[in-house]
Design a protein around this motif. Sequence first.
Motif, short mmCIF file in Angstrom:
data_model
loop_
_atom_site.label_atom_id
_atom_site.label_comp_id
_atom_site.label_asym_id
_atom_site.label_seq_id
_atom_site.Cartn_x
_atom_site.Cartn_y
_atom_site.Cartn_z
N ALA A 65 0.45 -1.23 -0.09
CA ALA A 65 0.30 -0.37 -0.36
C ALA A 65 0.71 1.59 0.11
CB ALA A 65 -0.80 0.03 1.15
N SER A 66 1.90 1.22 0.51
CA SER A 66 2.25 2.49 1.34
C SER A 66 3.62 2.26 -0.30
CB SER A 66 3.85 1.99 2.19
OG SER A 66 4.79 3.01 2.00
N GLY A 67 3.96 1.34 -0.97
CA GLY A 67 4.55 2.11 -2.47
C GLY A 67 3.92 1.83 -2.90
N TYR A 68 3.05 2.36 -3.25
CA TYR A 68 2.45 2.28 -4.81
C TYR A 68 1.19 3.39 -4.47
CZ TYR A 68 -2.47 2.28 -7.90
OH TYR A 68 -3.06 2.70 -8.66
N GLY A 69 1.55 3.75 -2.87
CA GLY A 69 1.20 5.14 -3.11
C GLY A 69 1.85 6.43 -3.61
N VAL A 70 2.99 5.64 -3.14
CA VAL A 70 4.06 7.01 -3.48
C VAL A 70 4.28 6.85 -5.34
CG1 VAL A 70 7.05 6.99 -3.46
CG2 VAL A 70 5.49 6.23 -1.43
N ALA A 71 4.78 6.11 -5.78
CA ALA A 71 4.50 5.37 -7.14
C ALA A 71 3.08 6.39 -7.60
CB ALA A 71 4.30 4.12 -7.83
N SER A 72 2.05 5.85 -7.58
CA SER A 72 1.02 6.85 -7.55
C SER A 72 0.79 8.19 -7.73
CB SER A 72 -0.80 6.04 -7.26
OG SER A 72 -2.07 6.60 -7.47
N GLY A 73 1.41 8.43 -6.40
CA GLY A 73 1.24 10.19 -5.96
C GLY A 73 2.27 10.89 -6.74
N VAL A 74 3.23 10.18 -7.86
CA VAL A 74 4.22 10.39 -8.45
C VAL A 74 3.72 11.11 -9.56
CG1 VAL A 74 6.40 10.10 -9.20
CG2 VAL A 74 7.13 10.20 -6.93
N THR A 75 3.52 10.38 -9.81
CA THR A 75 2.47 10.18 -11.03
C THR A 75 1.27 10.52 -11.47
OG1 THR A 75 1.65 8.25 -11.48
CG2 THR A 75 3.39 7.74 -12.03
N ALA A 76 0.64 10.68 -10.92
CA ALA A 76 -0.63 12.16 -10.89
C ALA A 76 -0.03 12.65 -10.64
CB ALA A 76 -1.25 11.59 -9.06
N ALA A 77 0.15 13.62 -9.93
CA ALA A 77 1.87 15.23 -9.95
C ALA A 77 1.93 15.52 -10.88
CB ALA A 77 2.56 15.02 -8.32
N ALA A 78 2.49 14.60 -11.94
CA ALA A 78 2.85 14.52 -12.63
C ALA A 78 1.91 15.55 -14.11
CB ALA A 78 3.99 13.85 -13.73
N VAL A 79 0.76 14.00 -14.11
CA VAL A 79 -0.19 14.43 -14.80
C VAL A 79 -1.01 15.19 -14.64
CG1 VAL A 79 -3.11 13.16 -15.28
CG2 VAL A 79 -0.69 12.09 -15.35
N ARG A 80 -1.31 16.39 -12.99
CA ARG A 80 -1.79 17.13 -12.74
C ARG A 80 -1.16 18.73 -13.16
NH1 ARG A 80 -2.34 17.19 -6.97
NH2 ARG A 80 -3.07 19.40 -7.82
N LEU A 81 0.20 18.27 -13.69
CA LEU A 81 1.43 19.18 -13.67
C LEU A 81 1.41 19.97 -15.54
CD1 LEU A 81 3.79 18.71 -11.39
CD2 LEU A 81 3.12 20.82 -11.24
N GLY A 82 0.47 18.70 -16.13
CA GLY A 82 0.40 18.36 -17.29
C GLY A 82 1.35 18.20 -17.73
#
Length: 224
Positions: A151-168
Amino acid sequence: MMLSILQAIWQADGTFPSGSFAFSYGVEGVVALRSKLDGTALAELTATVIHQRWATCDRIALVQAFRAAGDLHAMAAIDRDVEASTFGSTIRDGSRRNGGSFLASHARLGDGTALRLREAVRAGVCLGHVAVMQGAVWQAMGLDEKLAQLASGYGVASGVTAAAVRLGAIGALEGQKVLRGCLPLIETLVSQPVPDDAELSSFVPFLEIAAARHARADLRLFVN
């Protein structure tokens, strides 16, 4: 066991109000330095975060807090180790703020462990780094050690990729492709046992520099 798996999915879900939505893991600073951040570059960046920060620092802290089984003094010592192992103040402060948001959400849901830890943070006994708080709360919830790590590892990977998407920087589907590519890496790392005497280490200098520059930006979307 089925309930534990569902709880792990619930905790790893980006819609859970853990506070991670406000943190870019340094990605916003990276995008400012490298305007052309494509899927390949993001995959390399995410793998670096997982390998050289999460696996060697956050994951170990989470497991140690999990094994502490509610011992406040032990968790306070782990918290101090995370503090000492995190060079950049932006990432260090972000980890503590994220931990505070994580505890606040669980406390509002009536979680006794989160309430106790929040009081310990307010009293200055614990610092409240997110990995330590996750390990303690998830252990009390009944997750097993490997599910907590996943859960922790997925949360970090998901957070990094989601940030890149939100930043365009990349599109949503490209972000999902990067996230999917991280799953075997997380599984491999979690399959490796964490010794009781494991020491924390972190080496992500480019991210730390990017995050430090980001802290001085006039306009920013994320806390770090």
